[in-house]
Design an enzyme around this catalytic site. Sequence first.
Site, short mmCIF file in Angstrom:
data_model
loop_
_atom_site.label_atom_id
_atom_site.label_comp_id
_atom_site.label_asym_id
_atom_site.label_seq_id
_atom_site.Cartn_x
_atom_site.Cartn_y
_atom_site.Cartn_z
N GLY A 111 24.75 -15.49 19.62
CA GLY A 111 25.66 -16.62 19.21
C GLY A 111 26.23 -17.16 20.28
CB SER A 112 27.78 -15.57 23.31
OG SER A 112 28.68 -14.54 22.35
CE1 TYR A 138 35.12 -13.29 20.16
CE2 TYR A 138 33.12 -13.89 19.34
CZ TYR A 138 33.73 -13.20 20.28
OH TYR A 138 33.17 -12.42 21.29
CG ASP A 240 29.37 -20.59 15.30
OD1 ASP A 240 28.84 -19.96 14.73
OD2 ASP A 240 30.11 -20.12 16.14
CB VAL A 242 26.77 -17.25 14.87
CG1 VAL A 242 26.90 -15.86 15.33
CG2 VAL A 242 26.23 -18.24 15.70
CE LYS A 243 31.24 -12.20 11.83
NZ LYS A 243 32.67 -11.59 11.96
CB THR A 297 14.16 -14.20 32.31
OG1 THR A 297 14.64 -14.73 33.30
CG2 THR A 297 12.58 -13.93 32.42
N1 PMP Z 1 30.06 -17.52 16.42
C1 PMP Z 1 30.53 -16.78 15.45
C2 PMP Z 1 31.00 -17.48 14.13
C3 PMP Z 1 30.54 -15.56 15.48
O1 PMP Z 1 31.29 -14.72 14.26
C4 PMP Z 1 30.33 -14.88 16.69
C5 PMP Z 1 30.41 -13.21 17.05
N2 PMP Z 1 31.26 -12.45 15.98
C6 PMP Z 1 29.35 -15.40 17.64
C7 PMP Z 1 29.68 -16.85 17.38
C8 PMP Z 1 29.19 -14.59 18.80
O2 PMP Z 1 28.00 -14.34 18.78
P1 PMP Z 1 27.39 -12.88 19.50
O3 PMP Z 1 28.39 -11.88 19.58
O4 PMP Z 1 26.13 -12.68 18.86
O5 PMP Z 1 27.23 -13.58 20.84
#
Ligand code: PMP
Length: 440
Positions: A111-112, A138, A240, A242-243, A297
């Site tokens: 996610g980062s 986050y 976002d 991601v979660k 990579t």
């Molecule tokens: N975005 C959200 C909403 C998250 O909850 C998180 C991780 N908790 C991230 C991004 C970052 O993801 P990662 O730890 O896989 O890099």
Amino acid sequence: MMDTHLQLRDARTIAGIQKLRFFPHSIVAGEGCYLIEEDGRRLLDLSASWGAAGLGYGHPAIVEAVTTAIRQQAGASILSAVNRPAVELAENLLALTPGSGDRRVWLGHSGSDANEAALRAILAAGGRSRIISFVGAYHGGTAGSMSISGHSCQSGVSKLPGVLFLPYPDPYRPFMGDPSGQSVLQLLDYHLQTDCPPEEVAAVFMEPVMSDGGLIVPPPGLLKAIQDRLHPHGALILCDEVKVGLGRSGKLHCFQHEELSPDFVTFGKGLGGGLALSAVVGPAEVLDVAQAFAMETTCGNPVSAAAGLAVLKTIRDENLPERAARIGRKLYSGLERLASTHPLVGDVRGRGLVMGVELVRDRESREPAATQTAKVVYRAYELGAVLYYVGLQSNVLEITPPLIIGDKELEEALEILDNAISDVENHRVPDEAIRKFQGW
Ligand code: PMP
């Protein structure tokens, strides 16, 4: 359990800077919704490894896809060669993500890196310098993703010059005491009229449910109102997911609950079914801004991409968003039952299979119960379940089980939580138990 062989070896070898530990948990295997420890103990996983194991552990579709992909490994990178699983994954993500115009997909590992790649490309492509984000957000743990995150665990970290952090519309701990969130809009309007003109805003980064900031479900229409103030001025909207994405919220995309129409969507965690995989979907004019601009990579490697394809197919074939909505309703009413018998529970909220239980020392004052929260997750672990806590005050239990969780497992989860909360309320968990575990 505590001080086992693996625990000691971990302490001597793995860097502390990448640990966030809540109890002495060493896993040797996983099966469905269960994790198996060194001594053979089986624990019900209510975290899905922070949402990364969305289909649980050892799902046959992922095992098969990954085994096939590694056996005939089509390279290890998308950097300088095309491979089929990566292209197919991108095609699938484009097909399932609403949006118009010419779009592209960036593939990453986390996610980062997805949020960071999107941020950098947006700033490079648009010539605008302002980003709007939220206190408590986050978006990741890399320099760029942290620079637009407002979580208290990253205090002291440099922020992007030009970022504006708004309070997240939080009905339980409302900004200026206004649970409707209108005061957040007023603050935004004030900034837009003064120091942050909308024409300067490159993008708004939104979590449709604020995750690590405390599992906060915004009041209906609030995020849409923010979108509507910025979108007409050319600011891009990034969700976002991601979660909370890919079915977990009870819809395929969590932003669909908010009727948002994002230009960008970031995916991670569950997308890889436990493997390192993330993605950004967004406009071609941004994601094609330059060659060799956001490279790592092993991005787009065929094995992770194959896992992602298997995850997306399983979500479709097993109708997992609908299932998450159905099981989530049962989870929610079970948690509400716990709230009715445990004064420690201040609030229960969430969507589908992303639920938060906020613990308070006093329901009237809503004083956060951080120590008790750490003890509840510790005691739940002793009783046979894995879950963690989040929130700016470290007092929100996070329940994000694998999407395949069934009714029997749900009952087991609620019983363990009930007992763990009782034991903490009745002072049966000593302070020493959690001393070694700092959490966050
Ligand atoms: N975005 C959200 C909403 C998250 O909850 C998180 C991780 N908790 C991230 C991004 C970052 O993801 P990662 O730890 O896989 O890099």
